[in-house]
Design a protein around this motif. Structure first.
Motif, PDB file in Angstrom:
ATOM      1  N   PRO A 103      -7.612  -6.982  -6.702  1.00 38.94           N
ATOM      2  CA  PRO A 103      -8.406  -5.892  -6.139  1.00 38.94           C
ATOM      3  C   PRO A 103      -9.423  -5.376  -7.151  1.00 38.94           C
ATOM      4  N   VAL A 140      -5.915   4.776  -1.213  1.00 38.40           N
ATOM      5  CA  VAL A 140      -7.193   4.307  -0.684  1.00 38.40           C
ATOM      6  C   VAL A 140      -7.797   5.333   0.268  1.00 38.40           C
ATOM      7  N   VAL A 145      -8.959   4.575  -4.855  1.00 38.46           N
ATOM      8  CA  VAL A 145      -9.855   3.418  -4.817  1.00 38.46           C
ATOM      9  C   VAL A 145     -10.935   3.729  -3.791  1.00 38.46           C
ATOM     10  N   GLU A 170     -10.754  -6.989  -2.282  1.00 42.63           N
ATOM     11  CA  GLU A 170      -9.849  -7.886  -2.989  1.00 42.63           C
ATOM     12  C   GLU A 170     -10.350  -9.322  -2.887  1.00 42.63           C
ATOM     13  N   TRP A 191     -11.731  -0.391  -0.954  1.00 44.01           N
ATOM     14  CA  TRP A 191     -10.762  -1.455  -1.216  1.00 44.01           C
ATOM     15  C   TRP A 191     -11.402  -2.813  -0.981  1.00 44.01           C
ATOM     16  N   PHE A 217       0.820  -1.203   0.000  1.00 44.18           N
ATOM     17  CA  PHE A 217       0.000   0.000   0.000  1.00 44.18           C
ATOM     18  C   PHE A 217       0.861   1.263   0.000  1.00 44.18           C
TER      19      PHE A 217
END
Length: 264
Positions: free
Chosen positions: A85, A17, A109, A114, A112, A6
């Motif tokens: 993701p 994010v 995003v 995934e 988030w 990240f």
């Protein structure tokens, strides 16, 4: 070696994010709106003066390059986290930030999410399916919208991504030497370059990520070769701009002259 995915995504890929901060110089919009010709045109017209460009073409190549950060985020999420993701346009927000001194694009995003491989498919097939879906359903329509609004051929826009991918993979290969994830990184990169159907995923007769990467002596004395870009970013069309050192349009004698001048 563990890599902060990240942190890498936010600091190197321009994808975050966290919520965008409120800024007076910012221009925000849902990425899905960029498929509308009128909206994409307004974005390019907003971005162009911020990069000192007189028309939409340079803004389009720059934007395609920045969107390459989203594509690279998917690639590295597969390799570093073993997940897919949700990087669909409907789950992304785009922002133009800064002014003519330093303008750039970032993506956020919105939520988030995934998904890992449930084990019902071989990993290589799972990876190919994830990449194919992203390029076919998200990236290709965006590139088509950029092309329509700027007049540039999609090939020139796709060409903003391959060298960036190659440089990122080479850097990670060095950092991950001896790691079990290195094989996964290399395998996933091979799927991107060799496992996707060009017309279906990119709208081109040839996968742009298969472009041969030509290496030249670096401008700085790093000892590491520099990779020539797959396509010109059109920086030379901006006010005060020129051909980049790694531009494919720069003649070799001009490149050599720049190296000599830099060393003096």
């Amino acid at each position: 070696m563990d890599i902060d995915f990240f942190g890498l995504m936010e600091n190197k890929l321009g994808v975050q994010v966290s919520a965008f901060p409120a800024r007076e110089d910012a221009w925000y919009l849902p990425a899905s709106k960029l498929l509308e010709p009128g909206v994409m045109g307004r974005l390019l017209d907003e971005f162009s003066p911020r990069i000192r460009s007189a028309d939409r073409t340079t803004a389009a190549t720059y934007f395609a390059g920045y969107f390459g950060g989203v594509a690279l985020a998917l690639q590295l999420a597969l390799s570093l986290r073993d997940v897919v993701p949700d990087l669909s346009l409907g789950n992304l927000e785009a922002a133009i930030l800064g002014d003519a001194d330093k303008a750039y694009v970032r993506f956020r995003v919105v939520r988030w999410q995934e998904q890992g491989n449930d084990g019902t498919k071989a990993r290589k097939d799972w990876c190919a399916e994830a990449l194919s879906s992203f390029y076919r359903n998200e990236a290709m329509p965006l590139i088509a919208s950029l092309s329509s609004s700027s007049g540039l051929h999609p090939r020139e826009l796709w060409g903003q991504m391959p060298t960036r991918f190659r440089n990122a993979v080479v850097l990670l290969q060095e950092e991950m030497a001896g790691s079990e994830n290195l094989l996964r990184l290399n395998s996933d990169y091979s799927v991107l370059r060799e496992g996707l159907e060009p017309v279906r995923c990119f709208g081109l007769p040839r996968n742009p990520f298969q472009s041969a990467i030509r290496l030249v002596e670096p401008l700085k004395g790093t000892g590491k070769p520099a990779a020539i870009k797959a396509a010109c970013c059109l920086y030379y069309k901006t006010d005060g701009g020129s051909f980049c050192y790694t531009c494919p349009r720069l003649k070799e004698e001009e490149r050599a002259a720049r190296r000599a001048g830099f060393a003096e």
